[in-house]
Write a protein that holds these residues in place. Structure first.
Motif, PDB file in Angstrom:
ATOM      1  N   GLY A  66      38.735  27.927  37.398  1.00  0.00           N
ATOM      2  CA  GLY A  66      37.511  27.149  37.396  1.00  0.00           C
ATOM      3  C   GLY A  66      36.596  27.442  38.572  1.00  0.00           C
ATOM      4  O   GLY A  66      35.419  27.070  38.560  1.00  0.00           O
ATOM      5  N   THR A  67      37.117  28.131  39.602  1.00  0.00           N
ATOM      6  CA  THR A  67      36.287  28.504  40.755  1.00  0.00           C
ATOM      7  C   THR A  67      35.634  29.863  40.583  1.00  0.00           C
ATOM      8  O   THR A  67      34.832  30.273  41.426  1.00  0.00           O
ATOM      9  N   THR A  68      35.941  30.575  39.501  1.00  0.00           N
ATOM     10  CA  THR A  68      35.477  31.954  39.332  1.00  0.00           C
ATOM     11  C   THR A  68      33.958  32.060  39.332  1.00  0.00           C
ATOM     12  O   THR A  68      33.383  32.937  39.989  1.00  0.00           O
ATOM     13  N   TYR A  69      33.299  31.175  38.576  1.00  0.00           N
ATOM     14  CA  TYR A  69      31.844  31.282  38.469  1.00  0.00           C
ATOM     15  C   TYR A  69      31.171  31.096  39.821  1.00  0.00           C
ATOM     16  O   TYR A  69      30.278  31.852  40.202  1.00  0.00           O
ATOM     17  N   ALA A  70      31.590  30.073  40.571  1.00  0.00           N
ATOM     18  CA  ALA A  70      30.976  29.806  41.868  1.00  0.00           C
ATOM     19  C   ALA A  70      31.162  30.984  42.809  1.00  0.00           C
ATOM     20  O   ALA A  70      30.228  31.390  43.516  1.00  0.00           O
ATOM     21  N   VAL A  71      32.359  31.550  42.850  1.00  0.00           N
ATOM     22  CA  VAL A  71      32.605  32.703  43.711  1.00  0.00           C
ATOM     23  C   VAL A  71      31.767  33.895  43.266  1.00  0.00           C
ATOM     24  O   VAL A  71      31.170  34.608  44.089  1.00  0.00           O
ATOM     25  N   THR A  72      31.685  34.110  41.950  1.00  0.00           N
ATOM     26  CA  THR A  72      30.924  35.244  41.425  1.00  0.00           C
ATOM     27  C   THR A  72      29.446  35.135  41.783  1.00  0.00           C
ATOM     28  O   THR A  72      28.827  36.105  42.234  1.00  0.00           O
ATOM     29  N   THR A  73      28.858  33.965  41.586  1.00  0.00           N
ATOM     30  CA  THR A  73      27.421  33.813  41.827  1.00  0.00           C
ATOM     31  C   THR A  73      27.075  33.758  43.307  1.00  0.00           C
ATOM     32  O   THR A  73      25.978  34.163  43.700  1.00  0.00           O
ATOM     33  N   GLU A  74      27.982  33.270  44.139  1.00  0.00           N
ATOM     34  CA  GLU A  74      27.677  33.085  45.552  1.00  0.00           C
ATOM     35  C   GLU A  74      28.081  34.259  46.431  1.00  0.00           C
ATOM     36  O   GLU A  74      27.544  34.421  47.531  1.00  0.00           O
ATOM     37  N   PHE A  75      29.008  35.098  45.964  1.00  0.00           N
ATOM     38  CA  PHE A  75      29.539  36.142  46.832  1.00  0.00           C
ATOM     39  C   PHE A  75      29.412  37.558  46.279  1.00  0.00           C
ATOM     40  O   PHE A  75      29.394  38.510  47.064  1.00  0.00           O
ATOM     41  N   LEU A  76      29.335  37.714  44.969  1.00  0.00           N
ATOM     42  CA  LEU A  76      29.467  39.045  44.376  1.00  0.00           C
ATOM     43  C   LEU A  76      28.130  39.617  43.916  1.00  0.00           C
ATOM     44  O   LEU A  76      27.170  38.880  43.703  1.00  0.00           O
ATOM     45  N   PRO A  77      28.064  40.959  43.739  1.00  0.00           N
ATOM     46  CA  PRO A  77      26.842  41.583  43.221  1.00  0.00           C
ATOM     47  C   PRO A  77      26.507  41.046  41.830  1.00  0.00           C
ATOM     48  O   PRO A  77      27.389  40.742  41.035  1.00  0.00           O
ATOM     49  N   ALA A  78      25.201  40.959  41.549  1.00  0.00           N
ATOM     50  CA  ALA A  78      24.763  40.406  40.260  1.00  0.00           C
ATOM     51  C   ALA A  78      24.991  41.393  39.127  1.00  0.00           C
ATOM     52  O   ALA A  78      25.008  42.608  39.326  1.00  0.00           O
ATOM     53  N   ASP A  79      25.160  40.851  37.931  1.00  0.00           N
ATOM     54  CA  ASP A  79      25.158  41.631  36.686  1.00  0.00           C
ATOM     55  C   ASP A  79      26.236  42.710  36.642  1.00  0.00           C
ATOM     56  O   ASP A  79      26.026  43.797  36.099  1.00  0.00           O
ATOM     57  N   ARG A  80      27.416  42.423  37.195  1.00  0.00           N
ATOM     58  CA  ARG A  80      28.525  43.382  37.121  1.00  0.00           C
ATOM     59  C   ARG A  80      29.788  42.684  36.618  1.00  0.00           C
ATOM     60  O   ARG A  80      30.834  42.727  37.264  1.00  0.00           O
ATOM     61  N   PRO A  81      29.724  42.058  35.455  1.00  0.00           N
ATOM     62  CA  PRO A  81      30.882  41.286  34.983  1.00  0.00           C
ATOM     63  C   PRO A  81      32.109  42.148  34.694  1.00  0.00           C
ATOM     64  O   PRO A  81      33.239  41.736  34.968  1.00  0.00           O
ATOM     65  N   LEU A  82      31.903  43.346  34.122  1.00  0.00           N
ATOM     66  CA  LEU A  82      33.054  44.186  33.804  1.00  0.00           C
ATOM     67  C   LEU A  82      33.693  44.744  35.073  1.00  0.00           C
ATOM     68  O   LEU A  82      34.924  44.818  35.182  1.00  0.00           O
ATOM     69  N   PHE A  83      32.855  45.133  36.035  1.00  0.00           N
ATOM     70  CA  PHE A  83      33.401  45.603  37.314  1.00  0.00           C
ATOM     71  C   PHE A  83      34.177  44.481  37.996  1.00  0.00           C
ATOM     72  O   PHE A  83      35.243  44.710  38.578  1.00  0.00           O
TER      73      PHE A  83
END
Length: 314
Positions: free
Chosen positions: A20-37
């Motif tokens: 359940g924390t995946t989305y928050a970490v993805t949007t706040e820390f990771l490069p945009a638009d790279r879901p498969l990576f």
């Protein structure tokens, strides 16, 4: 590890809570638009880490079994879920995913001879309804491909859960090794798709590296180990009824860390979904011991989604 049933359920529940924390970490820390990576970076490093710790490779029929489970639980599930989350309006992918207990009940009847009870079906319907109250936003056009992808992702994970219980694991092989096999197989399936669709890996700063480290270790290696360990000791229905904790955690994280408001309707939905999760554990019997076999046996974009869109991005 504690062996009592409540402790086992609580430990297994940490997996969907972590997801359940995946989305928050993805949007706040990771490069945009790279879901498969991102899926690749979650699965493959985690799988290789667990393989190094377990130091056990599949033998015989377990080469293809591990590949099938890795495809269902990781390699197909990640891309399908990302595709559905990017093509469907807010939260719809999470709602389809919350029907997982119903799919598991049906597959358990076919593959495990575990006939679903009326209580199980009713509880599954209440869980899905509760999640829908939490995650659904204003109505939008439903994309046929997105719906099919969400449905396929849910069926894939449900089938992987049931087959993991049906096949058990080889004698002398613990859940650590079995998890490592699946994550590695799934990561290897995602790798070519990620490079074909998204191109070369993005440049990573320290913030992104930290985010990927969290996803690979806590969110994937540890979480999936707890998940598959739970499947080996609880019924498939019990385990899958823990799934709604993922979108519920995402909603709480969005409120606490991202400043997203929770409406009274969402709070009611959270109560219903959590109540269904608890009800799914009551009255079911844990498995006495994990099923084992000998080796010789022949047998999306950030600006288009809210936090709960990514709630089930395991």
């Amino acid at each position: 590890m504690a062996s009592s049933r409540p402790a086992l359920i609580a430990l297994t529940a940490l997996a969907p809570v972590s997801w359940g924390t995946t989305y928050a970490v993805t949007t706040e820390f990771l490069p945009a638009d790279r879901p498969l990576f991102t899926g690749l970076m979650r699965a493959l490093p985690a799988g290789l880490l667990l393989l190094a710790l377990a130091r056990v490779l599949p033998r015989g029929a377990w080469w293809w079994k591990a590949a099938v489970l890795g495809a269902l639980n990781i390699g197909a599930f990640f891309p399908l879920l990302f595709l559905s989350a990017y093509r469907l309006p807010g939260g719809m992918a999470a709602v389809v995913g919350s029907a997982g207990p119903l799919f598991v009940a049906g597959l358990s009847a076919l593959l495990l001879a575990q006939r679903p009870t009326g209580r199980t079906l009713l509880t599954g319907a209440v869980a899905a309804f509760g999640v829908s109250l939490v995650v659904l936003r204003a109505a939008g056009a439903l994309d046929a491909l997105g719906l099919l992808a969400a449905l396929a992702a849910t069926v894939s994970m449900s089938a992987g859960t049931v087959l993991t219980q049906r096949w058990g694991r080889p004698a002398g092989v613990g859940p650590l090794a079995l998890t490592g096999w699946q994550l590695t197989a799934g990561g290897l399936l995602i790798a070519p798709l990620a490079f074909l669709v998204e191109g070369a890996p993005p440049a990573l700063d320290g913030r992104a590296a930290g985010g990927y480290l969290y996803l690979a270790v806590a969110n994937t290696a540890v979480a999936y180990w707890l998940w598959f360990r739970g499947i080996g000791r609880l019924t498939a229905t019990q385990v899958t009824f823990l799934g709604p904790l993922s979108p519920l955690t995402a909603a709480v994280v969005g409120w606490a860390a991202l400043g997203q408001a929770l409406t009274p309707v969402q709070l009611v939905g959270m109560g219903l979904a959590f109540g269904a999760t608890v009800a799914g554990q009551i009255g079911a019997r844990s498995k006495a011991a994990p099923r084992t076999f000998s080796f010789s046996e022949k047998n999306g974009r950030k600006d288009s989604m809210d936090v709960t869109d990514g709630a089930l991005r395991r």
